[in-house]
Design a protein around this motif. Structure first.
Motif, PDB file in Angstrom:
ATOM      1  N   PRO A 168     -37.160  20.305   8.939  1.00  0.00           N
ATOM      2  CA  PRO A 168     -37.837  21.585   9.146  1.00  0.00           C
ATOM      3  C   PRO A 168     -38.770  21.552  10.350  1.00  0.00           C
ATOM      4  CG  PRO A 168     -37.928  20.940   6.828  1.00  0.00           C
ATOM      5  CD  PRO A 168     -37.390  19.758   7.587  1.00  0.00           C
ATOM      6  N   THR A 190     -32.921  19.354   2.528  1.00  0.00           N
ATOM      7  CA  THR A 190     -31.940  20.223   1.891  1.00  0.00           C
ATOM      8  C   THR A 190     -31.617  21.432   2.754  1.00  0.00           C
ATOM      9  OG1 THR A 190     -33.571  21.616   0.758  1.00  0.00           O
ATOM     10  CG2 THR A 190     -32.886  19.582  -0.352  1.00  0.00           C
ATOM     11  N   LYS A 191     -30.507  22.070   2.397  1.00  0.00           N
ATOM     12  CA  LYS A 191     -30.103  23.280   3.104  1.00  0.00           C
ATOM     13  C   LYS A 191     -31.176  24.357   2.977  1.00  0.00           C
ATOM     14  CE  LYS A 191     -25.784  24.376   3.038  1.00  0.00           C
ATOM     15  NZ  LYS A 191     -24.430  24.837   2.644  1.00  0.00           N
ATOM     16  N   ASP A 192     -31.757  24.508   1.793  1.00  0.00           N
ATOM     17  CA  ASP A 192     -32.796  25.514   1.588  1.00  0.00           C
ATOM     18  C   ASP A 192     -34.022  25.235   2.451  1.00  0.00           C
ATOM     19  OD1 ASP A 192     -31.299  26.938  -0.205  1.00  0.00           O
ATOM     20  OD2 ASP A 192     -32.237  26.076  -1.983  1.00  0.00           O
ATOM     21  N   GLU A 193     -34.405  23.965   2.550  1.00  0.00           N
ATOM     22  CA  GLU A 193     -35.569  23.612   3.373  1.00  0.00           C
ATOM     23  C   GLU A 193     -35.313  23.940   4.838  1.00  0.00           C
ATOM     24  OE1 GLU A 193     -37.627  19.853   1.060  1.00  0.00           O
ATOM     25  OE2 GLU A 193     -35.696  19.529   2.044  1.00  0.00           O
ATOM     26  N   ARG A 195     -33.115  26.173   6.003  1.00  0.00           N
ATOM     27  CA  ARG A 195     -33.023  27.625   6.131  1.00  0.00           C
ATOM     28  C   ARG A 195     -34.414  28.247   6.210  1.00  0.00           C
ATOM     29  NH1 ARG A 195     -28.288  29.613   8.036  1.00  0.00           N
ATOM     30  NH2 ARG A 195     -26.497  29.019   6.755  1.00  0.00           N
ATOM     31  N   ARG A 196     -35.301  27.814   5.311  1.00  0.00           N
ATOM     32  CA  ARG A 196     -36.659  28.380   5.291  1.00  0.00           C
ATOM     33  C   ARG A 196     -37.397  28.096   6.594  1.00  0.00           C
ATOM     34  NH1 ARG A 196     -36.720  26.580  -0.198  1.00  0.00           N
ATOM     35  NH2 ARG A 196     -37.881  24.695   0.411  1.00  0.00           N
ATOM     36  N   CYS A 199     -33.467  27.504  10.513  1.00  0.00           N
ATOM     37  CA  CYS A 199     -32.165  27.107  11.061  1.00  0.00           C
ATOM     38  C   CYS A 199     -31.154  28.238  10.913  1.00  0.00           C
ATOM     39  CB  CYS A 199     -31.644  25.852  10.355  1.00  0.00           C
ATOM     40  SG  CYS A 199     -32.543  24.353  10.769  1.00  0.00           S
TER      41      CYS A 199
END
Length: 224
Positions: A168, A190-193, A195-196, A199
Protein backbone atom coordinates in the motif's frame (compact mmCIF):
# COMPACT_ATOMS: atom_id res chain seq x y z
CA UNK A 1 -0.27 6.83 -23.04
CA UNK A 2 2.38 5.91 -20.42
CA UNK A 3 5.91 6.91 -21.21
CA UNK A 4 7.49 5.02 -18.30
CA UNK A 5 6.95 2.14 -15.89
CA UNK A 6 8.42 2.68 -12.42
CA UNK A 7 9.03 -0.49 -10.42
CA UNK A 8 9.38 -1.11 -6.73
CA UNK A 9 11.90 -3.88 -5.97
CA UNK A 10 11.43 -5.72 -2.66
CA UNK A 11 8.36 -7.94 -2.91
CA UNK A 12 7.77 -6.83 -6.49
CA UNK A 13 10.81 -8.08 -8.40
CA UNK A 14 12.60 -10.09 -5.71
CA UNK A 15 11.34 -12.37 -2.92
CA UNK A 16 12.81 -10.55 0.08
CA UNK A 17 9.97 -9.25 2.26
CA UNK A 18 10.03 -12.03 4.87
CA UNK A 19 13.82 -11.81 5.04
CA UNK A 20 13.71 -8.06 5.68
CA UNK A 21 11.04 -8.61 8.33
CA UNK A 22 13.22 -11.21 10.05
CA UNK A 23 16.18 -8.83 10.21
CA UNK A 24 14.02 -6.00 11.54
CA UNK A 25 12.34 -8.29 14.10
CA UNK A 26 15.72 -9.49 15.36
CA UNK A 27 16.95 -5.90 15.59
CA UNK A 28 13.90 -4.81 17.57
CA UNK A 29 14.28 -7.66 20.05
CA UNK A 30 18.04 -7.14 20.40
CA UNK A 31 17.49 -3.50 21.34
CA UNK A 32 14.78 -4.30 23.85
CA UNK A 33 11.54 -3.82 21.93
CA UNK A 34 8.73 -6.36 22.16
CA UNK A 35 7.75 -6.25 18.49
CA UNK A 36 6.52 -9.37 16.70
CA UNK A 37 7.54 -10.59 13.27
CA UNK A 38 3.98 -9.96 12.02
CA UNK A 39 4.00 -6.38 13.30
CA UNK A 40 7.27 -5.63 11.54
CA UNK A 41 6.25 -7.39 8.37
CA UNK A 42 3.21 -5.15 8.00
CA UNK A 43 5.58 -2.19 7.72
CA UNK A 44 8.00 -3.61 5.14
CA UNK A 45 7.95 -1.36 2.09
CA UNK A 46 8.81 1.68 4.14
CA UNK A 47 12.35 2.84 4.69
CA UNK A 48 13.85 2.85 8.17
CA UNK A 49 12.96 6.54 8.58
CA UNK A 50 9.27 5.60 8.41
CA UNK A 51 9.36 2.11 9.96
CA UNK A 52 11.29 2.85 13.15
CA UNK A 53 8.94 5.61 14.43
CA UNK A 54 6.05 3.11 14.32
CA UNK A 55 7.68 1.14 17.15
CA UNK A 56 10.09 3.50 18.95
CA UNK A 57 9.39 6.69 20.87
CA UNK A 58 11.27 9.87 19.99
CA UNK A 59 13.53 9.36 23.00
CA UNK A 60 14.26 5.76 21.96
CA UNK A 61 14.98 6.85 18.40
CA UNK A 62 17.49 9.43 19.62
CA UNK A 63 19.08 6.94 22.00
CA UNK A 64 19.60 3.96 19.70
CA UNK A 65 17.56 4.33 16.50
CA UNK A 66 20.56 4.77 14.20
CA UNK A 67 22.53 2.02 15.93
CA UNK A 68 19.60 -0.37 15.62
CA UNK A 69 19.11 0.39 11.93
CA UNK A 70 22.81 -0.14 11.27
CA UNK A 71 22.69 -3.48 13.12
CA UNK A 72 19.64 -4.46 11.06
CA UNK A 73 21.45 -3.63 7.83
CA UNK A 74 24.51 -5.68 8.74
CA UNK A 75 22.36 -8.59 9.90
CA UNK A 76 20.38 -8.61 6.68
CA UNK A 77 23.48 -8.52 4.50
CA UNK A 78 25.29 -11.28 6.39
CA UNK A 79 22.41 -13.68 7.11
CA UNK A 80 19.62 -13.05 4.63
CA UNK A 81 20.86 -11.34 1.48
CA UNK A 82 22.36 -14.65 0.20
CA UNK A 83 18.85 -16.14 0.39
CA UNK A 84 17.13 -13.52 -1.78
CA UNK A 85 15.81 -14.82 -5.08
CA UNK A 86 14.05 -13.12 -8.02
CA UNK A 87 10.44 -13.80 -8.84
CA UNK A 88 9.68 -15.69 -12.04
CA UNK A 89 9.77 -13.91 -15.41
CA UNK A 90 11.11 -10.60 -14.08
CA UNK A 91 13.62 -9.97 -16.93
CA UNK A 92 11.00 -11.14 -19.45
CA UNK A 93 8.47 -8.64 -18.11
CA UNK A 94 10.89 -5.74 -18.19
CA UNK A 95 12.08 -6.61 -21.70
CA UNK A 96 8.44 -6.81 -22.83
CA UNK A 97 7.80 -3.37 -21.43
CA UNK A 98 10.85 -1.93 -23.16
CA UNK A 99 9.82 -3.63 -26.41
CA UNK A 100 6.51 -1.76 -26.14
CA UNK A 101 8.44 1.52 -26.14
CA UNK A 102 7.96 2.22 -22.44
CA UNK A 103 10.93 3.49 -20.46
CA UNK A 104 11.92 1.69 -17.26
CA UNK A 105 12.77 3.06 -13.83
CA UNK A 106 13.22 1.60 -10.35
CA UNK A 107 12.09 3.41 -7.19
CA UNK A 108 13.07 1.55 -4.02
CA UNK A 109 13.25 2.34 -0.30
CA UNK A 110 16.48 0.30 -0.17
CA UNK A 111 19.92 1.81 0.35
CA UNK A 112 22.02 2.45 -2.77
CA UNK A 113 24.41 -0.48 -2.27
CA UNK A 114 21.53 -2.85 -1.49
CA UNK A 115 19.63 -1.74 -4.59
CA UNK A 116 22.57 -2.45 -6.89
CA UNK A 117 22.78 -5.98 -5.49
CA UNK A 118 19.03 -6.51 -5.89
CA UNK A 119 19.11 -5.48 -9.54
CA UNK A 120 21.89 -8.01 -10.16
CA UNK A 121 19.91 -10.73 -8.37
CA UNK A 122 16.85 -9.95 -10.46
CA UNK A 123 18.92 -9.98 -13.66
CA UNK A 124 17.81 -6.49 -14.68
CA UNK A 125 20.83 -4.28 -13.95
CA UNK A 126 21.08 -3.38 -17.65
CA UNK A 127 17.36 -2.89 -18.22
CA UNK A 128 16.49 -0.04 -15.84
CA UNK A 129 17.21 3.37 -17.36
CA UNK A 130 16.71 5.24 -14.07
CA UNK A 131 17.13 4.13 -10.45
CA UNK A 132 16.20 5.94 -7.24
CA UNK A 133 16.66 4.81 -3.65
CA UNK A 134 16.42 6.07 -0.08
CA UNK A 135 19.86 7.71 -0.38
CA UNK A 136 18.47 10.07 -3.03
CA UNK A 137 15.62 11.50 -0.95
CA UNK A 138 14.68 13.04 2.38
CA UNK A 139 11.85 10.63 3.13
CA UNK A 140 11.05 7.08 2.00
CA UNK A 141 7.65 5.67 1.02
CA UNK A 142 4.82 6.34 1.68
CA UNK A 143 6.17 9.87 1.19
CA UNK A 144 6.26 10.71 -2.53
CA UNK A 145 9.94 11.72 -2.65
CA UNK A 146 11.25 8.59 -4.38
CA UNK A 147 8.66 8.77 -7.15
CA UNK A 148 9.16 12.51 -7.54
CA UNK A 149 12.89 11.92 -7.97
CA UNK A 150 12.28 9.17 -10.53
CA UNK A 151 9.95 11.42 -12.51
CA UNK A 152 12.54 14.19 -12.43
CA UNK A 153 15.26 11.88 -13.77
CA UNK A 154 12.90 10.67 -16.49
CA UNK A 155 11.83 14.23 -17.33
CA UNK A 156 8.11 13.39 -17.26
CA UNK A 157 5.04 14.08 -15.11
CA UNK A 158 3.09 11.61 -13.00
CA UNK A 159 0.32 11.26 -15.55
CA UNK A 160 2.90 9.89 -18.01
CA UNK A 161 3.94 6.99 -15.74
CA UNK A 162 2.62 3.77 -14.24
CA UNK A 163 4.04 2.37 -11.00
CA UNK A 164 4.25 -1.34 -10.19
CA UNK A 165 4.48 -2.27 -6.51
CA UNK A 166 3.50 -4.79 -3.87
CA UNK A 167 2.61 -2.62 -0.87
CA UNK A 168 0.00 0.00 0.00
CA UNK A 169 2.95 2.34 0.63
CA UNK A 170 3.91 2.15 -3.05
CA UNK A 171 0.39 3.04 -4.14
CA UNK A 172 0.02 5.89 -1.64
CA UNK A 173 3.38 7.40 -2.58
CA UNK A 174 2.69 7.08 -6.30
CA UNK A 175 -0.79 8.58 -6.01
CA UNK A 176 0.66 11.70 -4.36
CA UNK A 177 2.60 12.33 -7.58
CA UNK A 178 -0.30 11.56 -9.93
CA UNK A 179 1.03 8.12 -10.92
CA UNK A 180 -1.38 5.22 -11.46
CA UNK A 181 -0.31 2.00 -9.72
CA UNK A 182 -0.49 -1.65 -10.71
CA UNK A 183 -0.35 -3.84 -7.61
CA UNK A 184 1.17 -7.31 -7.27
CA UNK A 185 0.38 -9.78 -4.49
CA UNK A 186 3.89 -11.25 -4.39
CA UNK A 187 4.86 -9.17 -1.36
CA UNK A 188 2.15 -10.60 0.86
CA UNK A 189 -0.33 -7.74 1.12
CA UNK A 190 -3.91 -8.60 0.27
CA UNK A 191 -5.91 -7.53 -2.75
CA UNK A 192 -8.22 -5.49 -0.50
CA UNK A 193 -5.29 -3.67 1.09
CA UNK A 194 -3.86 -2.78 -2.31
CA UNK A 195 -7.25 -1.70 -3.65
CA UNK A 196 -7.85 0.57 -0.65
CA UNK A 197 -4.45 2.16 -1.19
CA UNK A 198 -5.41 2.99 -4.76
CA UNK A 199 -4.09 0.24 -7.04
CA UNK A 200 -5.95 0.33 -10.35
CA UNK A 201 -5.08 -3.26 -11.29
CA UNK A 202 -3.77 -6.19 -9.26
CA UNK A 203 -1.91 -9.33 -10.41
CA UNK A 204 -0.55 -12.31 -8.46
CA UNK A 205 3.02 -11.36 -9.37
CA UNK A 206 5.34 -10.22 -12.16
CA UNK A 207 4.92 -13.46 -14.12
CA UNK A 208 1.15 -12.94 -14.20
CA UNK A 209 1.60 -9.35 -15.37
CA UNK A 210 3.92 -10.61 -18.10
CA UNK A 211 1.39 -13.25 -19.17
CA UNK A 212 -1.44 -10.71 -19.20
CA UNK A 213 0.57 -7.81 -20.58
CA UNK A 214 -1.59 -7.18 -23.66
CA UNK A 215 -4.67 -6.76 -21.46
CA UNK A 216 -2.93 -4.83 -18.69
CA UNK A 217 -3.13 -1.16 -17.87
CA UNK A 218 0.21 -0.60 -19.58
CA UNK A 219 -0.86 -1.94 -22.98
CA UNK A 220 -4.46 -0.74 -22.73
CA UNK A 221 -3.33 2.76 -21.85
CA UNK A 222 -1.11 2.90 -24.90
CA UNK A 223 -4.00 2.04 -27.21
CA UNK A 224 -6.75 3.97 -25.44
Amino acid sequence: MPKAAIFDVDGTLIDSVDLHALAWHEAMVKFGHDVSFAQVRSQIGKGGDKLIPVFLSEAEQKDHGEEMEAWRGNRFKSAYLPLVRPFSAVPDLLRRIRHAGIRLAVASSAKKDELATYLDIAGIANLAEVTTCSDDVQQSKPAPDIFETALGKLGITGSDAVAIGDTPYDAVAARKTGITTIGVLSGGFTKDELRRAGCAEIYPGPAALFACFENSLLAMSRTA
